[in-house]
Design a protein around this motif. Structure first.
Motif, PDB file in Angstrom:
ATOM      1  N   ARG A 185       0.813  -1.221   0.000  1.00 26.65           N
ATOM      2  CA  ARG A 185       0.000   0.000   0.000  1.00 26.65           C
ATOM      3  C   ARG A 185       0.843   1.266   0.000  1.00 26.65           C
ATOM      4  N   THR A 186       1.991   1.192   0.654  1.00 27.92           N
ATOM      5  CA  THR A 186       2.800   2.402   0.811  1.00 27.92           C
ATOM      6  C   THR A 186       3.560   2.753  -0.466  1.00 27.92           C
ATOM      7  N   PRO A 188       3.051   2.451  -3.787  1.00 28.49           N
ATOM      8  CA  PRO A 188       2.448   3.280  -4.847  1.00 28.49           C
ATOM      9  C   PRO A 188       2.276   4.738  -4.429  1.00 28.49           C
ATOM     10  N   ILE A 189       1.983   4.955  -3.159  1.00 31.50           N
ATOM     11  CA  ILE A 189       1.835   6.330  -2.685  1.00 31.50           C
ATOM     12  C   ILE A 189       3.129   7.093  -2.867  1.00 31.50           C
ATOM     13  N   ARG A 192       3.974   7.646  -6.514  1.00 34.30           N
ATOM     14  CA  ARG A 192       3.145   8.700  -7.094  1.00 34.30           C
ATOM     15  C   ARG A 192       3.598  10.083  -6.625  1.00 34.30           C
ATOM     16  N   LEU A 193       3.926  10.192  -5.348  1.00 32.87           N
ATOM     17  CA  LEU A 193       4.393  11.480  -4.833  1.00 32.87           C
ATOM     18  C   LEU A 193       5.650  11.935  -5.567  1.00 32.87           C
ATOM     19  N   LEU A 196       4.692  13.116  -8.951  1.00 30.13           N
ATOM     20  CA  LEU A 196       3.953  14.390  -8.931  1.00 30.13           C
ATOM     21  C   LEU A 196       4.815  15.567  -8.503  1.00 30.13           C
ATOM     22  N   LEU A 199       4.981  18.751 -10.536  1.00 33.25           N
ATOM     23  CA  LEU A 199       3.802  19.585 -10.757  1.00 33.25           C
ATOM     24  C   LEU A 199       3.990  20.961 -10.129  1.00 33.25           C
ATOM     25  N   VAL A 201       1.886  23.029  -8.842  1.00 29.22           N
ATOM     26  CA  VAL A 201       1.188  23.206  -7.565  1.00 29.22           C
ATOM     27  C   VAL A 201       1.981  22.629  -6.408  1.00 29.22           C
ATOM     28  N   LEU A 202       2.748  21.610  -6.706  1.00 27.57           N
ATOM     29  CA  LEU A 202       3.416  20.904  -5.619  1.00 27.57           C
ATOM     30  C   LEU A 202       4.854  21.361  -5.383  1.00 27.57           C
ATOM     31  N   PRO A 204       6.237  24.199  -4.297  1.00 27.91           N
ATOM     32  CA  PRO A 204       6.542  24.782  -2.975  1.00 27.91           C
ATOM     33  C   PRO A 204       6.581  23.716  -1.891  1.00 27.91           C
ATOM     34  N   LEU A 205       5.685  22.764  -2.001  1.00 28.71           N
ATOM     35  CA  LEU A 205       5.654  21.665  -1.038  1.00 28.71           C
ATOM     36  C   LEU A 205       6.976  20.909  -1.066  1.00 28.71           C
ATOM     37  N   GLN A 208       9.626  22.755   0.742  1.00 31.10           N
ATOM     38  CA  GLN A 208       9.485  22.644   2.193  1.00 31.10           C
ATOM     39  C   GLN A 208      10.005  21.314   2.705  1.00 31.10           C
ATOM     40  N   VAL A 209       9.701  20.279   1.954  1.00 22.00           N
ATOM     41  CA  VAL A 209      10.150  18.952   2.378  1.00 22.00           C
ATOM     42  C   VAL A 209      11.676  18.879   2.349  1.00 22.00           C
ATOM     43  N   LEU A 212      13.091  20.526   5.236  1.00 22.84           N
ATOM     44  CA  LEU A 212      12.842  19.712   6.416  1.00 22.84           C
ATOM     45  C   LEU A 212      13.905  18.632   6.569  1.00 22.84           C
TER      46      LEU A 212
ATOM     47  N   ILE B 189       3.709  22.172   5.974  1.00 19.62           N
ATOM     48  CA  ILE B 189       3.624  21.088   4.997  1.00 19.62           C
ATOM     49  C   ILE B 189       2.317  20.325   5.173  1.00 19.62           C
ATOM     50  N   ARG B 192      -0.685  22.411   4.214  1.00 20.84           N
ATOM     51  CA  ARG B 192      -0.816  22.533   2.763  1.00 20.84           C
ATOM     52  C   ARG B 192      -1.350  21.249   2.148  1.00 20.84           C
ATOM     53  N   LEU B 205      -4.441   9.792  -4.655  1.00 19.03           N
ATOM     54  CA  LEU B 205      -3.454   9.735  -3.581  1.00 19.03           C
ATOM     55  C   LEU B 205      -4.152   9.718  -2.234  1.00 19.03           C
ATOM     56  N   GLN B 208      -5.610   6.409  -1.467  1.00 18.58           N
ATOM     57  CA  GLN B 208      -4.577   5.438  -1.058  1.00 18.58           C
ATOM     58  C   GLN B 208      -4.173   5.642   0.395  1.00 18.58           C
ATOM     59  N   LEU B 212      -4.547   3.130   3.576  1.00 20.38           N
ATOM     60  CA  LEU B 212      -3.360   2.820   4.375  1.00 20.38           C
ATOM     61  C   LEU B 212      -3.655   2.942   5.862  1.00 20.38           C
TER      62      LEU B 212
END
Lengths: 218, 218
Positions: A185-186, A188-189, A192-193, A196, A199, A201-202, A204-205, A208-209, A212, B189, B192, B205, B208, B212
């Motif tokens: 389960r983890t 594919p997440i 996908r992240l 993505l 993108l 939209v993502l 700035p995210l 931040q990561v 971090l 984060i 957002r 997402l 998923q 999880l």
DNA sequence: GTAGTGTTTTGAACACGTTCAAAAGCCGGG
DNA sequence: CCCGGCTTTTGAACGTGTTCAAAACACTAC
């Protein structure tokens, strides 16, 4: 009557690993370890300042086994999700024989300031090896993440690995079935992240990561 | 010469908490606890089957203090990031006096099968209270996440909380400055991500992630 | 060879968490 | 009053991780 250099130390480590596997961590006494190694208790303490310290050997060995198991299986797979799943399942397989014992081990390692902690300087080499495996998981994959993020991604994947390990340690299902489900389960997440992350939209995210992770690293 | 009912038990808990604060977990012997409580060692073991079990009292108390500290501060803030920051910083403040001791405590709790584990049935009530705090953090916030996700969000925020706690336990900086920094970086984060969860690209997402969390819960 | 020096080894001793058989206290019914 | 069965309390004893002073060993320098 002297044997090879370092042989006393080695004898103690192997005796300890044998016994840990046979009777678990708690079931193994320092006296038993010393006995099987053919030395006195005091002598064991001359080489290892505590019972906990005896398991660093186990940890190093496990990381090496994981790597040896995962790398060959990776060849021929270019999909990040596949590669991640392979790496994580390889861990579960490699660690399975030590499940009971590993529980105790990770509890010890979770202790702040403990040299066994995955974040401690003493675990530096083993941690580097582990992160490196995920670097290879990434480099062989057909992915193109945000470049800033890409640099911190091996560390992030290793963090995911730690999370899975934490779950595994508590997992009592047969053959770690629940943990394998969690991996399914983890993965594919995460994949996908990563995909993505380009993108707009993502973005700035992503920044931040990245910040971090750099903070976490010190 | 009998005193109030349950008084022996209470005397032992308070003696233990006092000593834990004074000398830490390792520095506190069961003999010392029994002495200060005015009972025999064996009697302490009549009420608590191990030294570890003595700290469940501490845990419950800490959760209560956290709640008491956080809730009043939340009023008047509608921004999710603000509310999260308040809740997490309240934890750091509430837990600060117990830092050394808490390190040992969480190591014990990390042990699989241990009743103190945050995932164990014995910690059920305390966990429920903790999750509930995050439910309130959410319900007072001006947010509108994907409704499927919304149902699991309190649990997810509590997981974030656990992550922060894990870092805090290892953080040796003055007044947990590094942990506070981590909170400052993590909160935007998460906020957002919650906001973005309605985006069409991110809907799968979100699904998923929901799956999880449900897997994790059982 | 012998003296001196640093390394390795020993095992008894210590402090601790934990157990357990026995004692003490409590209480309802005769 | 005291008997019988319960809960509670006791403290000595056990097994464990760990320490330590002393012994044994290895080596170098003379």
């Amino acid at each position: 009557m002297t044997t090879a250099p370092g042989s006393t130390r080695d004898a103690i480590v192997s005796a300890a690993l044998e016994l840990f596997r046979e009777r678990g961590f708690d079931g193994t006494t320092m006296r038993a370890v010393a006995d099987r190694a053919g030395v006195s208790v005091g002598n064991a303490y001359y080489y290892f300042s505590s019972k906990d310290e005896l398991v660093q050997g186990f940890y190093d060995q496990l990381v090496a086994e994981h790597r040896a198991l995962a790398l060959p299986e990776l060849t021929g797979h270019a999909d990040l999700a596949d590669r991640l799943r392979i790496a994580l399942n390889a861990w579960i397989t490699a660690a399975e024989p030590y499940r009971e014992f590993a529980g105790r081990f990770f509890a010890v390692a979770a202790q702040p300031g403990n040299p066994l902690s995955p974040f401690s300087p003493d675990s530096g080499p083993a941690r580097a090896a582990a992160v490196d495996l995920y670097r290879e998981v990434l480099s062989g994959a057909r992915v193109d993440p945000d470049p800033e993020l890409a640099r911190e991604l091996p560390e992030l994947l290793w963090l995911q690995h730690l999370g899975i390990v934490l779950f595994w340690v508590h997992d009592t299902s047969a053959d770690a079935a629940r943990t394998r489900l969690l991996v399914d389960r983890t993965v594919p997440i995460v994949a996908r992240l990563v995909r993505l992350s380009r993108l707009p939209v993502l973005r700035p995210l992503g920044r931040q990561v990245v910040d971090l992770v750099r903070l976490l690293k010190g």
